[in-house]
Design a protein around this motif. Structure first.
Motif, PDB file in Angstrom:
ATOM      1  N   PRO A 162       0.214   9.460 -10.656  1.00  0.00           N
ATOM      2  CA  PRO A 162      -0.239   8.298 -11.799  1.00  0.00           C
ATOM      3  C   PRO A 162      -0.749   7.076 -10.809  1.00  0.00           C
ATOM      4  O   PRO A 162      -0.205   6.921  -9.723  1.00  0.00           O
ATOM      5  CB  PRO A 162       0.866   7.901 -12.421  1.00  0.00           C
ATOM      6  CG  PRO A 162       2.239   8.420 -11.733  1.00  0.00           C
ATOM      7  CD  PRO A 162       1.614   9.690 -11.058  1.00  0.00           C
ATOM      8  N   ASP A 163      -1.633   6.241 -11.319  1.00  0.00           N
ATOM      9  CA  ASP A 163      -2.181   5.281 -10.774  1.00  0.00           C
ATOM     10  C   ASP A 163      -0.994   4.338 -10.427  1.00  0.00           C
ATOM     11  O   ASP A 163      -0.892   3.463  -9.202  1.00  0.00           O
ATOM     12  CB  ASP A 163      -3.114   4.443 -11.389  1.00  0.00           C
ATOM     13  CG  ASP A 163      -4.252   5.313 -11.719  1.00  0.00           C
ATOM     14  OD1 ASP A 163      -4.679   6.193 -11.023  1.00  0.00           O
ATOM     15  OD2 ASP A 163      -5.221   5.077 -12.628  1.00  0.00           O
ATOM     16  N   VAL A 164      -0.178   4.079 -11.285  1.00  0.00           N
ATOM     17  CA  VAL A 164       1.179   3.184 -11.043  1.00  0.00           C
ATOM     18  C   VAL A 164       2.362   3.984 -11.258  1.00  0.00           C
ATOM     19  O   VAL A 164       2.605   4.985 -11.864  1.00  0.00           O
ATOM     20  CB  VAL A 164       1.211   2.213 -12.246  1.00  0.00           C
ATOM     21  CG1 VAL A 164       2.282   1.174 -12.081  1.00  0.00           C
ATOM     22  CG2 VAL A 164      -0.084   1.437 -12.576  1.00  0.00           C
TER      23      VAL A 164
ATOM     24  N   TRP B 275       2.526   3.212  -2.288  1.00  0.00           N
ATOM     25  CA  TRP B 275       2.039   4.125  -3.068  1.00  0.00           C
ATOM     26  C   TRP B 275       0.471   4.847  -2.937  1.00  0.00           C
ATOM     27  O   TRP B 275       0.512   5.927  -2.953  1.00  0.00           O
ATOM     28  CB  TRP B 275       2.070   3.583  -4.826  1.00  0.00           C
ATOM     29  CG  TRP B 275       1.882   4.528  -5.860  1.00  0.00           C
ATOM     30  CD1 TRP B 275       1.028   4.694  -6.573  1.00  0.00           C
ATOM     31  CD2 TRP B 275       2.876   5.699  -6.157  1.00  0.00           C
ATOM     32  NE1 TRP B 275       1.100   5.718  -7.415  1.00  0.00           N
ATOM     33  CE2 TRP B 275       2.199   6.389  -7.318  1.00  0.00           C
ATOM     34  CE3 TRP B 275       4.167   6.187  -5.692  1.00  0.00           C
ATOM     35  CZ2 TRP B 275       2.704   7.331  -7.722  1.00  0.00           C
ATOM     36  CZ3 TRP B 275       4.509   7.295  -6.125  1.00  0.00           C
ATOM     37  CH2 TRP B 275       3.831   7.876  -7.352  1.00  0.00           C
ATOM     38  N   GLU B 276      -0.146   3.999  -2.619  1.00  0.00           N
ATOM     39  CA  GLU B 276      -1.437   4.482  -2.350  1.00  0.00           C
ATOM     40  C   GLU B 276      -1.860   5.293  -1.061  1.00  0.00           C
ATOM     41  O   GLU B 276      -2.177   6.301  -1.195  1.00  0.00           O
ATOM     42  CB  GLU B 276      -2.317   2.976  -2.064  1.00  0.00           C
ATOM     43  CG  GLU B 276      -3.869   3.106  -1.560  1.00  0.00           C
ATOM     44  CD  GLU B 276      -4.308   2.289  -0.895  1.00  0.00           C
ATOM     45  OE1 GLU B 276      -5.211   2.253  -0.172  1.00  0.00           O
ATOM     46  OE2 GLU B 276      -4.169   0.912  -1.352  1.00  0.00           O
TER      47      GLU B 276
ATOM     48  N   ARG C 280      -0.101   8.478  -2.444  1.00  0.00           N
ATOM     49  CA  ARG C 280      -0.919   9.079  -3.400  1.00  0.00           C
ATOM     50  C   ARG C 280      -2.005   9.827  -2.858  1.00  0.00           C
ATOM     51  O   ARG C 280      -2.452  11.040  -3.212  1.00  0.00           O
ATOM     52  CB  ARG C 280      -1.154   8.160  -4.343  1.00  0.00           C
ATOM     53  CG  ARG C 280      -1.795   8.575  -5.736  1.00  0.00           C
ATOM     54  CD  ARG C 280      -2.040   7.596  -6.525  1.00  0.00           C
ATOM     55  NE  ARG C 280      -2.832   7.908  -7.986  1.00  0.00           N
ATOM     56  CZ  ARG C 280      -3.961   7.567  -8.024  1.00  0.00           C
ATOM     57  NH1 ARG C 280      -4.560   6.630  -7.266  1.00  0.00           N
ATOM     58  NH2 ARG C 280      -4.557   8.019  -9.207  1.00  0.00           N
TER      59      ARG C 280
ATOM     60  N   GLU D 200      -1.902  15.434  -8.273  1.00  0.00           N
ATOM     61  CA  GLU D 200      -2.271  14.255  -8.782  1.00  0.00           C
ATOM     62  C   GLU D 200      -1.068  13.290  -9.355  1.00  0.00           C
ATOM     63  O   GLU D 200      -0.252  13.751  -9.996  1.00  0.00           O
ATOM     64  CB  GLU D 200      -3.151  14.319  -9.769  1.00  0.00           C
ATOM     65  CG  GLU D 200      -3.764  13.080 -10.424  1.00  0.00           C
ATOM     66  CD  GLU D 200      -4.832  13.173 -11.646  1.00  0.00           C
ATOM     67  OE1 GLU D 200      -5.414  12.173 -12.255  1.00  0.00           O
ATOM     68  OE2 GLU D 200      -5.245  14.714 -11.979  1.00  0.00           O
TER      69      GLU D 200
ATOM     70  N   ARG E 183       0.864  -1.288   0.042  1.00  0.00           N
ATOM     71  CA  ARG E 183      -0.088  -0.063  -0.086  1.00  0.00           C
ATOM     72  C   ARG E 183       0.825   1.487  -0.160  1.00  0.00           C
ATOM     73  O   ARG E 183       0.276   2.390   0.134  1.00  0.00           O
ATOM     74  CB  ARG E 183      -1.037   0.114   1.139  1.00  0.00           C
ATOM     75  CG  ARG E 183      -1.832  -1.002   1.077  1.00  0.00           C
ATOM     76  CD  ARG E 183      -3.051  -0.867   2.277  1.00  0.00           C
ATOM     77  NE  ARG E 183      -3.477   0.399   2.374  1.00  0.00           N
ATOM     78  CZ  ARG E 183      -3.547   1.423   3.154  1.00  0.00           C
ATOM     79  NH1 ARG E 183      -2.675   1.114   4.365  1.00  0.00           N
ATOM     80  NH2 ARG E 183      -4.477   2.522   2.977  1.00  0.00           N
TER      81      ARG E 183
END
Length: 371
Positions: free
Chosen positions: A38-40, A26-27, A30, A36, A24
């Protein structure tokens, strides 16, 4: 689990590094970051923004690094935010378990005790010589450059130089390397009553120098620490250069001349309202015309910047020009920079040896600055 740990030693410094490793990581970052993301994560990329305070987020092979101001309260607050988001704090040298299968793992992120240990890979200290400068860096930009060197950017480049044919880029960054900790000395100079003190105050953002419409008000050099485009600068206000009317003012003028001789850059201020502007006696200072908010008595050359210390017009552009003169080419993320005055001098000497055809001396100098 997702672990969070502080990589830098305890205590106050210019910058600290917090690492998050786990499924978790990066989550969590983020969700709290001001920009904002990126998702990955794109490994090797960095982002500047805020997590309650200004930070740089760096995506690593096995996690995320957050580079923040080095005050203990800031570091503690950020760690607590990550813990509140579900991370588990790891203290000391014990690394957290890697949640990925062995075949999917990248280079391991080593969690460093104090004193730090060396090594290679994301987040690892590869060149401990950069640690002391890093703790004394005064801006995030210089701290980020030093962090790259701590992770081995300079050491790897020097090791790969071989016959010293790749010295050009290193030599280009030698002046910068001398000022990652020690600020550039920028002197605001000119005759009396052109608005030097007002300009220093405008550049600094507060009243550091006494301002009065009386010739000789500034009797001594007055300094203030600022940062232009992330580069540390010691800005100095000086007495007006002229034939002094009294002994006290004469001492101020003499002091101003000594400061000018030691400056990395002189900004010479001209008065837009004076029909007979006084130009610098020698050298190649950066010229600027002050009092652009008032009727001009003469027409300056088109390439000379016009500013108004009273209104602030042109002052941001002056700061940008100063930064561009000091650092004509800035290193990209990950670039090698000779990060201390001694290393910068050694690179300059090695480059001079190459230019004179003395490759043996160049190799000896390069060998001396390898770890």
């Amino acid at each position: 689990m997702t672990a969070v740990t502080v990589l830098t030693p305890p205590g106050t410094g210019a910058i600290a590094t917090i690492a998050l490793v786990g499924p978790r990581a990066w989550e969590v970052v983020r969700a709290k970051f001001s920009r904002e993301l990126p998702d990955v994560p794109e490994v090797g990329r960095t982002w500047f923004g805020t997590l309650g305070d200004e930070v740089i987020v760096a995506a690593k092979a096995d996690g995320v690094e957050v580079h923040c101001h080095g005050g203990p309260r800031v570091v503690r607050w950020l760690v607590e935010q990550f813990v509140a988001a579900g991370c588990e704090e790891v203290v000391g040298s014990t690394p957290p378990p890697n949640p990925l299968p062995e075949a999917e793992r990248g280079s391991p992120m080593v969690f460093l005790p104090s004193p730090l240990r060396g090594g290679a890979g994301g987040g690892v200290v590869s060149d401990p010589r950069a640690l002391d400068p890093l703790t004394r860096a005064s801006t995030l930009r210089t701290a980020n450059i030093l962090l790259d060197q701590l992770h081995g950017a300079f050491a790897r480049e020097v090791a790969a130089l071989g016959d010293a044919s790749r010295l050009t880029k290193l030599k280009q960054f030698a002046p910068l390397g001398r000022h990652l900790v020690s600020p550039w000395k920028v002197v605001i100079a000119g005759p009396p009553n052109v608005g030097k003190s007002s300009l220093v105050n405008a550049l600094a953002g507060f009243q550091r120098s006494v301002v009065a419409p009386v010739a000789g008000t500034t009797r001594d050099a007055v300094t203030v620490q600022v940062a232009f485009d992330g580069w540390p600068v010691e800005l100095t206000d000086t007495a007006g250069i002229r034939h002094a009317a009294d002994a006290l003012e004469a001492q101020g003028v003499e002091r101003a001349r000594r400061v000018l001789a030691e400056a990395d850059l002189v900004v010479w201020v001209l008065d837009a309202t004076s029909p007979d502007p006084e130009w610098p006696e020698s050298g190649s200072p950066l010229l600027v015309v002050n009092k652009s908010d008032r009727p001009a008595a003469w027409e300056p050359p088109p390439d000379v910047l016009r500013v108004s210390a009273a209104t602030g017009d042109g002052v941001p552009e002056l700061a940008r020009r100063i930064a561009a003169v000091l650092v004509p080419v800035a290193p990209s993320p990950g670039d090698a920079v000779p990060f201390t005055p001694d290393l910068a001098d050694a690179v300059d000497r090695a480059a001079a040896a190459v230019e004179s055809g003395n490759l043996a001396d160049a190799r000896q100098l390069l060998a001396a600055i390898r770890q």
